[in-house]
Write an enzyme that holds these catalytic residues in place. Structure first.
Site, PDB file in Angstrom:
ATOM      1  CG  ASP A  70      23.954  31.225 -67.350  1.00 27.61           C
ATOM      2  OD1 ASP A  70      23.901  30.041 -66.656  1.00 27.61           O
ATOM      3  OD2 ASP A  70      24.913  31.074 -68.326  1.00 27.61           O
TER       4      ASP A  70
HETATM    5  C1  TTP Z   1      32.732  34.473 -61.677  1.00 28.52           C
HETATM    6  C2  TTP Z   1      32.192  34.544 -60.444  1.00 28.52           C
HETATM    7  C3  TTP Z   1      30.842  33.775 -60.538  1.00 28.52           C
HETATM    8  N1  TTP Z   1      29.837  33.590 -59.257  1.00 28.52           N
HETATM    9  C4  TTP Z   1      28.936  32.660 -59.365  1.00 28.52           C
HETATM   10  C5  TTP Z   1      27.560  33.292 -59.637  1.00 28.52           C
HETATM   11  C6  TTP Z   1      26.663  32.176 -60.016  1.00 28.52           C
HETATM   12  O1  TTP Z   1      25.884  31.729 -58.979  1.00 28.52           O
HETATM   13  C7  TTP Z   1      27.374  31.081 -60.452  1.00 28.52           C
HETATM   14  C8  TTP Z   1      27.411  30.787 -61.978  1.00 28.52           C
HETATM   15  O2  TTP Z   1      26.639  29.735 -62.406  1.00 28.52           O
HETATM   16  P1  TTP Z   1      25.081  29.828 -62.890  1.00 28.52           P
HETATM   17  O3  TTP Z   1      24.958  28.725 -63.649  1.00 28.52           O
HETATM   18  O4  TTP Z   1      25.002  31.280 -63.760  1.00 28.52           O
HETATM   19  O5  TTP Z   1      24.157  30.190 -61.796  1.00 28.52           O
HETATM   20  P2  TTP Z   1      23.580  29.122 -60.620  1.00 28.52           P
HETATM   21  O6  TTP Z   1      23.572  27.746 -61.020  1.00 28.52           O
HETATM   22  O7  TTP Z   1      24.795  29.301 -59.320  1.00 28.52           O
HETATM   23  O8  TTP Z   1      22.396  29.368 -59.985  1.00 28.52           O
HETATM   24  P3  TTP Z   1      21.177  29.511 -60.788  1.00 28.52           P
HETATM   25  O9  TTP Z   1      21.173  28.910 -62.276  1.00 28.52           O
HETATM   26  O10 TTP Z   1      19.804  28.760 -60.057  1.00 28.52           O
HETATM   27  O11 TTP Z   1      20.500  30.969 -61.052  1.00 28.52           O
HETATM   28  O12 TTP Z   1      28.979  31.735 -60.339  1.00 28.52           O
HETATM   29  C9  TTP Z   1      30.396  34.409 -58.123  1.00 28.52           C
HETATM   30  O13 TTP Z   1      29.666  34.060 -57.118  1.00 28.52           O
HETATM   31  N2  TTP Z   1      31.457  35.043 -58.021  1.00 28.52           N
HETATM   32  C10 TTP Z   1      32.407  35.303 -59.125  1.00 28.52           C
HETATM   33  O14 TTP Z   1      33.047  35.975 -59.087  1.00 28.52           O
END
Ligand code: TTP
Length: 196
Positions: A70
């Protein structure tokens, strides 16, 4: 067999860089901070819930190992998850403007009788963003589905004045820490599988 319990295309791409084969487990874990729950404790709990829910689906597979992760953006103990809509995204970017925030990524590896954890915390400095820049960024559509309403790996890279920590951690899966967990769990070093 290694599994990644995630729907995130970023996590899939990042884990792929370690050169190990893995399968995906699709999950829908509610991400709701409990009253009084500290920001980092929340990130760690949600990552553990993802890994445990994934494990429940493949526990009968011999040698199954499940990664769950997460990522949240934290500023002044406020947690910025994925924006609900464009207004929410704009409000997050206005708060991040001209400030340094934290990005916390927690990773758990769950296997038969084992739960191993790693946490990566990065400090990210943001340029001052006026309304026009925020509107232009939102028009790319990139903000949605990203914690804090930005993607360091995309057009928002130019907002970043400094990064103290893990680029892959900000993107969603800290690779140094993830590789360490996998080696702790007894997997061969990254790359060995590909060379074998
Ligand atoms: C800060 C930041 C976050 N993110 C993304 C990563 C994660 O996919 C998302 C944070 O949400 P999460 O809830 O961590 O993940 P998710 O819902 O996308 O996937 P899952 O729970 O199924 O594993 O933000 C980026 O792609 N780039 C960035 O710079």
């Amino acid at each position: 067999m290694l599994y990644l319990a995630s729907k995130s295309p970023r996590r899939r791409e990042l884990l792929g860089r370690l050169g190990r084969s893995f399968d995906l487990i699709d999950l829908d874990i509610p991400e709701v901070r409990l009253p009084g729950e500290a920001a980092e404790a929340y990130v760690r709990r949600v990552a553990l819930e993802k890994a445990r829910a994934g494990w429940a689906k493949v526990r009968d597979v011999p040698g199954a190992l499940v990664l769950g992760s997460d990522t949240e953006v934290i500023l002044d103990d406020e947690v910025f998850g994925k924006p609900a809509d464009a207004d929410d995204a704009a409000a997050m970017l206005r708060k991040l403007s001209g400030r340094t925030h934290q990005v916390v990524s927690a990773v758990w590896l769950v296997a038969d009788g084992r739960e191993l954890e790693a946490v990566s915390t990065s400090r990210v400095g943001f340029d001052t963003l006026d309304g026009a820049r925020i509107a232009a960024y939102l028009a790319t559509g990139e903000a949605f589905g990203k914690a804090g309403a930005y993607a360091i790996q995309g057009a928002a890279e130019v907002f970043v004045t400094r990064l103290d920590g893990s680029y892959s951690g900000v993107m969603g899966l800290p690779l140094h820490e993830t590789d360490r967990l996998l080696r702790e769990a007894g997997l061969p070093p990254a790359g060995a599988e590909a060379r074998a």
